[in-house]
Design an enzyme around this catalytic site. Sequence first.
Site, short mmCIF file in Angstrom:
data_model
loop_
_atom_site.label_atom_id
_atom_site.label_comp_id
_atom_site.label_asym_id
_atom_site.label_seq_id
_atom_site.Cartn_x
_atom_site.Cartn_y
_atom_site.Cartn_z
CG ASP A 160 -5.00 -7.92 -2.57
OD1 ASP A 160 -4.47 -9.04 -2.64
OD2 ASP A 160 -5.21 -7.33 -1.49
CG ASP A 183 -14.68 -6.45 -1.96
OD1 ASP A 183 -13.45 -6.64 -1.82
OD2 ASP A 183 -15.53 -7.26 -1.55
CG PHE A 237 -10.32 -8.70 -5.93
CD1 PHE A 237 -11.32 -9.66 -5.94
CD2 PHE A 237 -9.55 -8.52 -7.07
CE1 PHE A 237 -11.54 -10.45 -7.07
CE2 PHE A 237 -9.75 -9.30 -8.21
CZ PHE A 237 -10.75 -10.27 -8.21
CB CYS A 247 -3.05 -14.14 -0.86
SG CYS A 247 -4.81 -14.26 -1.18
NE ARG A 264 -3.77 -2.10 2.50
CZ ARG A 264 -3.85 -2.92 3.55
NH1 ARG A 264 -3.13 -2.70 4.64
NH2 ARG A 264 -4.67 -3.94 3.53
CG ASN A 276 -17.73 -11.43 -10.13
OD1 ASN A 276 -16.55 -11.22 -10.43
ND2 ASN A 276 -18.26 -12.63 -10.08
#
Length: 401
Positions: free
Chosen positions: A305, A255, A232, A345, A216, A284
């Site tokens: 992300d 989001d 996201f 992730c 960030r 979405n």
Amino acid sequence: MSSSILHPTASLKPHREESLLGGHLWIFSGALQQPPHWIEPGGLVDVKSSTGQFVARGYYNPRTDIAIRILTHDLEEAIDAEFMRRRIRSAVELRQVFDPTRTNTYRLIHSEGDGLPGLVVDRFAEILVAQIHTAGMQRLRPLLSDALVEETGVRGLLLRNDSQSRRREGLEIEGPEVAAGDVSAQVLVRENGVQFLVDPWQGQKTGFFLDQRDKREALRKYARGKRVLDCFSYTGGFSVYAALSSGETRVTSVDISAPAIEAARQQFALNGLDPDRHQFLIANVFDYLEQARSNGEQFDVVVLDPPAFAKTQIARTQALKAYRRLNMLGMQVLRPGGILLTCSCSGVIGMDDLLGALSQAAQRLQRPVQLLETYTHGVDHPINLAMPETAYLKAVFCRVG
Ligand code: SAH
């Protein structure tokens, strides 16, 4: 030596102690010659090599592929309240890198990375939020509350034992529970001087994604005066940093979660930003990007992300396709020369996999890509060097021509 054996023992097949001696903390069931007898799931166990030497002490679960998670390699170290305090003190010491006037929120205990497998604890100012993921850590729970509160001096500790991974361990999914002190509905935190309101009770995971702090911060310089798309966005972590970079910057946050988008709006106001100068969309991301592409929308900076697309090796192939598709869509709404921050992730997807998906996307679109910066986790998510497979976060800044 055997006089110090404290618990039921498990013995390993020949040579299976080698990775443990190198600092690894997992023993798969296939490595056991003889599992321990008379032991409840999560019970403590002493591990011996095939030649009968003590190797390590940990906890056992017959239900999971990882049969034993190691807590200590020291025969003389008992797993008691003092053990817990030593591990927590060591974790607290590492987090002293943070200047509390700028950053008073971070991961305090990162499971294996802090020598406490199955335990995650995040600090939000004067509150701790803990998640117990394994039967073994659940059994050690009585040692946790006092040690965590006393070693950190926080006002309250909330347990969020609602992770689906608990089922594999034979554990119940529990509602949030105050384990010590008191925990307010919302907590105001500072991250690199940026303010966020965190909902430790109902927010996703522990309430806030602390593993993106350094990314960030890195985003700020690219966002000055630009049109930024944060896909996201959750509660607007990247979005707020971007918007704060300059009064001219315009940010679109997308989001699928309505409460997350509502919270994102609030974070803008909290930081003195006018939410009405920015866009907040509940959608979405895949649908949104397709629509934005057809509308010919172009951003200067795009952040991707997504949640973990693959949780297992079997899901890898599908996940790689999803990363490729997402990165193509992201590039298609990025103006030539724009900046893309792409993240993954998923633990089973490596940096090479992410770069592979990125370069396939670039090739298909015939867009040249310059790699600018790569990141993993922040310093508060330490990775045990012997266990590279526990690293999960990859993030890449690039310029797309
Ligand atoms: N970037 C965020 C963290 C993202 S976590 C931060 O810095 O805090 C992943 C987010 O993706 C969650 O908020 C989840 O609600 C959202 N999400 C999951 N699937 C989605 C989808 N298909 N479209 C849009 N959002 C999605």
